[in-house]
Structures are given as structure tokens and as C-alpha cells.
Design a protein around this motif. Structure first.
Motif, short mmCIF file in Angstrom:
data_model
loop_
_atom_site.label_atom_id
_atom_site.label_comp_id
_atom_site.label_asym_id
_atom_site.label_seq_id
_atom_site.Cartn_x
_atom_site.Cartn_y
_atom_site.Cartn_z
N GLU A 39 -67.81 -42.61 8.46
CA GLU A 39 -68.26 -42.17 7.14
C GLU A 39 -67.76 -40.77 6.82
N TRP A 40 -67.90 -39.84 7.76
CA TRP A 40 -67.52 -38.46 7.45
C TRP A 40 -66.01 -38.25 7.53
N PHE A 41 -65.35 -39.05 8.35
CA PHE A 41 -63.89 -39.03 8.33
C PHE A 41 -63.39 -39.42 6.94
N ALA A 42 -63.92 -40.52 6.40
CA ALA A 42 -63.51 -41.00 5.09
C ALA A 42 -63.88 -40.01 3.99
N ARG A 43 -65.05 -39.42 4.11
CA ARG A 43 -65.52 -38.48 3.09
C ARG A 43 -64.62 -37.24 3.03
N LEU A 44 -64.29 -36.69 4.20
CA LEU A 44 -63.43 -35.51 4.23
C LEU A 44 -61.99 -35.85 3.84
N LYS A 45 -61.53 -37.02 4.27
CA LYS A 45 -60.18 -37.46 3.92
C LYS A 45 -60.04 -37.60 2.41
N ILE A 105 -69.12 -33.01 -1.90
CA ILE A 105 -68.21 -31.94 -1.48
C ILE A 105 -67.47 -31.34 -2.67
N ARG A 106 -67.12 -32.16 -3.64
CA ARG A 106 -66.34 -31.66 -4.77
C ARG A 106 -67.07 -30.58 -5.55
N THR A 107 -68.37 -30.76 -5.76
CA THR A 107 -69.13 -29.74 -6.48
C THR A 107 -69.14 -28.43 -5.71
N ALA A 108 -69.23 -28.52 -4.39
CA ALA A 108 -69.19 -27.32 -3.55
C ALA A 108 -67.82 -26.65 -3.63
N VAL A 109 -66.77 -27.45 -3.67
CA VAL A 109 -65.42 -26.90 -3.84
C VAL A 109 -65.33 -26.13 -5.15
N ASP A 110 -65.86 -26.72 -6.21
CA ASP A 110 -65.84 -26.07 -7.52
C ASP A 110 -66.59 -24.74 -7.51
N LEU A 111 -67.75 -24.72 -6.82
CA LEU A 111 -68.54 -23.50 -6.74
C LEU A 111 -67.80 -22.42 -5.97
N HIS A 137 -66.82 -14.99 0.17
CA HIS A 137 -65.67 -15.62 0.82
C HIS A 137 -65.78 -17.14 0.92
N GLY A 138 -66.97 -17.70 0.65
CA GLY A 138 -67.09 -19.15 0.69
C GLY A 138 -68.51 -19.59 0.43
N VAL A 139 -68.71 -20.90 0.45
CA VAL A 139 -70.05 -21.45 0.24
C VAL A 139 -70.39 -22.39 1.39
N VAL A 140 -71.68 -22.51 1.66
CA VAL A 140 -72.20 -23.39 2.70
C VAL A 140 -72.78 -24.63 2.04
N ASN A 141 -72.21 -25.79 2.33
CA ASN A 141 -72.68 -27.03 1.73
C ASN A 141 -73.42 -27.92 2.72
N SER A 142 -73.40 -27.51 4.01
CA SER A 142 -74.05 -28.27 5.09
C SER A 142 -73.65 -29.75 5.01
N SER A 143 -74.63 -30.67 5.10
CA SER A 143 -74.28 -32.10 5.13
C SER A 143 -74.43 -32.78 3.77
N ASN A 144 -74.43 -31.99 2.71
CA ASN A 144 -74.47 -32.55 1.36
C ASN A 144 -73.19 -33.36 1.13
N VAL A 181 -71.14 -29.70 7.38
CA VAL A 181 -71.75 -30.30 8.56
C VAL A 181 -71.51 -31.80 8.45
N ALA A 182 -70.78 -32.36 9.42
CA ALA A 182 -70.35 -33.75 9.30
C ALA A 182 -71.45 -34.72 9.75
N GLY A 183 -72.48 -34.83 8.92
CA GLY A 183 -73.53 -35.82 9.14
C GLY A 183 -74.42 -35.51 10.33
N ARG A 184 -75.09 -36.56 10.82
CA ARG A 184 -76.01 -36.41 11.94
C ARG A 184 -76.13 -37.73 12.67
N VAL A 185 -76.09 -37.65 14.00
CA VAL A 185 -76.26 -38.82 14.85
C VAL A 185 -77.63 -38.74 15.53
N ASN A 186 -78.38 -39.83 15.45
CA ASN A 186 -79.67 -39.89 16.13
C ASN A 186 -79.94 -41.34 16.54
N LYS A 187 -81.14 -41.63 16.98
CA LYS A 187 -81.46 -42.98 17.47
C LYS A 187 -81.17 -44.06 16.42
N GLY A 188 -81.39 -43.72 15.16
CA GLY A 188 -81.18 -44.70 14.11
C GLY A 188 -79.83 -44.60 13.41
#
Length: 289
Positions: free
Chosen positions: A142-148, A108-114, A98-105, A126-133
């Protein structure tokens, strides 16, 4: 789960199932009597099948025999190295991917193709990761632009990009997650809601009502606040579906209120046939399948 149905109800269900099959509509792999039978389709992640002695086809057959309606595969799974074998297993057994898991890779287009190649309908993101750095607003932009950017391509392919709520320090409330999805403003972008991931700091039924129709698919697992307190943060996940602090009756009520129907995929410790059978039973009970 006992089937307390009359002969008339059984005949009605049989005729309905036959008609649905003839029309190409979804038919549950077993005749069941739960509130969400025919509305929620039960699956597992492919990597949860821990039976190295089995071929890909045999693994698919085992899942179907155990009452699963489909499977979801990660883009990093070794099985993707022989996609023809995976496709043959899917077709011969009749068990959808029913779908594929691409996590924070970020690719995205290659995952769509798969996902498209496998006949899936989604890519879990998974829309990136926030931490101390890593600044929160930087990750947001970044992830807004990537998904858009990826959304029109995904839409053209008939694939949904579904953002999951995970422990990545980002989208920490359902209202923020709803805003993030709405601002992308694409029918291709929605939510892959994980019931267990919010228990540490919230209640799944609250998130479900707020996110509403943005929720397209579900991940199913548990979390124990008691284990979190006494054994450690990540130990909270060491509890079986139905035995933790996810209030599944409340989850079902919230899902009913938003009119949810679609895939629910277990994301727990896997194993062989007996373990996967137990997971199927626990999903049936938790989700009233």
C-alpha cells in the motif's frame, strides 16, 4: 562552545559569510566553529514552541535569536489556519520553514502543496503501521504504491517525500529501508533519519552508513537503554540530547563519511525560551555546530 580562532581566520570567515550572503547561499545564523558548521542547519518542530503569549512572528523571532536556522511545521498544526500570518512571520524574520510533517496521513499531495507554499523542500512521511491486525506485506504494497504515485507530483513541485524510521513495526532494518526507497526509484523519495528511534534495537551510525545518500534530513533526539530496561519502553525517550545512548561522535563520523549536509530538526519535549535555548545548546554540542 568557545571560538578559538585567529584574527586572520575570523576575517576569512567574515568575508566568506558576506560572499555567501551576497550570492544567496545558506549562511549560519551565528558564526560558530564546529565541524558541521555551515553543513548542518538546526531547526525545531513548530509545535515545540510552547509560548502561547507570543504571536507567530514573535515565535519565529525567538527561534532566530536563539540561533536556529529554520523551523518545521506539521500539517495538523493550528497555525496553518492562518497561512498568511505564517508566511509573513517567515519573511519578516528571515527564518525558513524547511518542510512539513504529514506523518501517516495518506493525503500526500495536499502536504506537498503546503510545503511548497511555505517554501519548504520536504514532506515527512510515516509509511503506515504494522500490527496484529495489519499484515506486513499489505502495508508494504500500500505505501509503496502510495509513494510511487505521489512521487512525480512531488518532483514537479520540487519537494522531497522523506520516509522516517519510526516505531510503526515497519522497515525494521536499514537494508530493508534502503530496498524500499530504491524500489520506488524516484529522485523525489528519500529518508528522514531519526537518530533516537533506532537505539532500542540498533545503532544509528550503522543505519547512516547503509542508508548513505538516501538520507536527506535528520530528526535529533535521544534514547536510554537503561531507562527502557528499568522504567519502561517509552521511558527510554525521557533523556536529554547528549545524555542517552546515541553515540553522537560516532553519528558525526558516519555523517561525515556519507557527505551529509542539510537540515537537522530536534524532536523532543519543547517549552519556552529557556527550554528552546537549552535544546539549541545541546544540538550544537551533539552535532558539532
Amino acid at each position: 562552545m568557545p571560538l578559538n580562532i585567529s584574527r586572520r581566520d575570523f576575517l576569512s570567515a567574515t568575508l566568506t559569510t558576506a560572499a555567501a550572503a551576497a550570492s544567496g547561499a545558506f549562511v549560519p545564523s551565528q558564526i560558530r566553529a564546529g565541524e558541521f558548521t555551515g553543513k548542518i542547519r538546526k531547526a525545531v518542530k513548530y509545535h515545540m514552541i510552547q509560548a502561547p503569549e507570543l504571536s507567530v512572528r514573535e515565535k519565529f523571532q525567538m527561534l532566530k535569536d536563539l540561533g536556529y536556522d529554520g523551523v518545521e511545521i506539521r500539517t495538523v498544526d493550528k497555525a496553518n489556519e492562518n497561512r498568511d500570518e505564517v508566511l509573513a512571520a517567515r519573511d519578516e524574520v528571515g527564518l525558513p520553514i524547511h518542510g512539513v510533517v504529514n506523518s501517516s496521513n495518506p493525503d500526500i499531495r495536499t502536504a506537498v502543496d503546503l510545503s511548497k507554499q511555505y517554501g519548504g523542500t520536504s514532506v515527512l512521511v510515516v509509511a503506515g503501521r504494522v500490527n496484529k491486525g495489519r499484515q506486513y506485506d499489505e502495508n508494504y504494497r500500500e505505501w509503496f504504491a502510495r509513494l510511487k504515485e505521489a512521487a512525480p507530483y512531488a518532483e514537479d513541485q520540487g519537494i522531497r517525500l522523506l520516509v522516517e524510521n519510526v516505531w510503526n513495526g515497519f522497515l525494521l532494518s536499514p537494508m530493508e529501508m534502503a530496498t524500499f526507497i530504491d524500489e520506488i526509484d524516484s529522485p523525489a523519495v528519500g529518508v528522514y533519519f531519526d537518530c533516537g528511534n533506532v537505539v532500542r534495537f540498533g545503532w544509528p551510525e550503522h543505519w547512516i552508513r547503509i542508508l548513505g545518500s538516501r538520507i536527506v534530513k535528520l530528526d535529533i533526539k535521544e534514547y536510554s537503554r537503561d531507562l527502557q530496561k528499568n522504567a519502561g519502553l517509552w521511558k527510554g525517550f525521557d533523556v536529554e540530547i547528549g545524555d542517552g545512548d546515541v553515540d553522537y561522535p560516532a553519528v558525526r563520523e558516519a555523517l561525515k563519511e556519507i557527505g551529509f549536509s542539510g537540515w537537522a530538526t530536534a524532536e523532543v519535549k519543547g517549552g519556552g525560551r529557556e527550554r528552546l535555548e537549552e535544546i539549541a545548546r545541546r544540538m550544537d554540542e551533539a552535532l558539532s555546530l
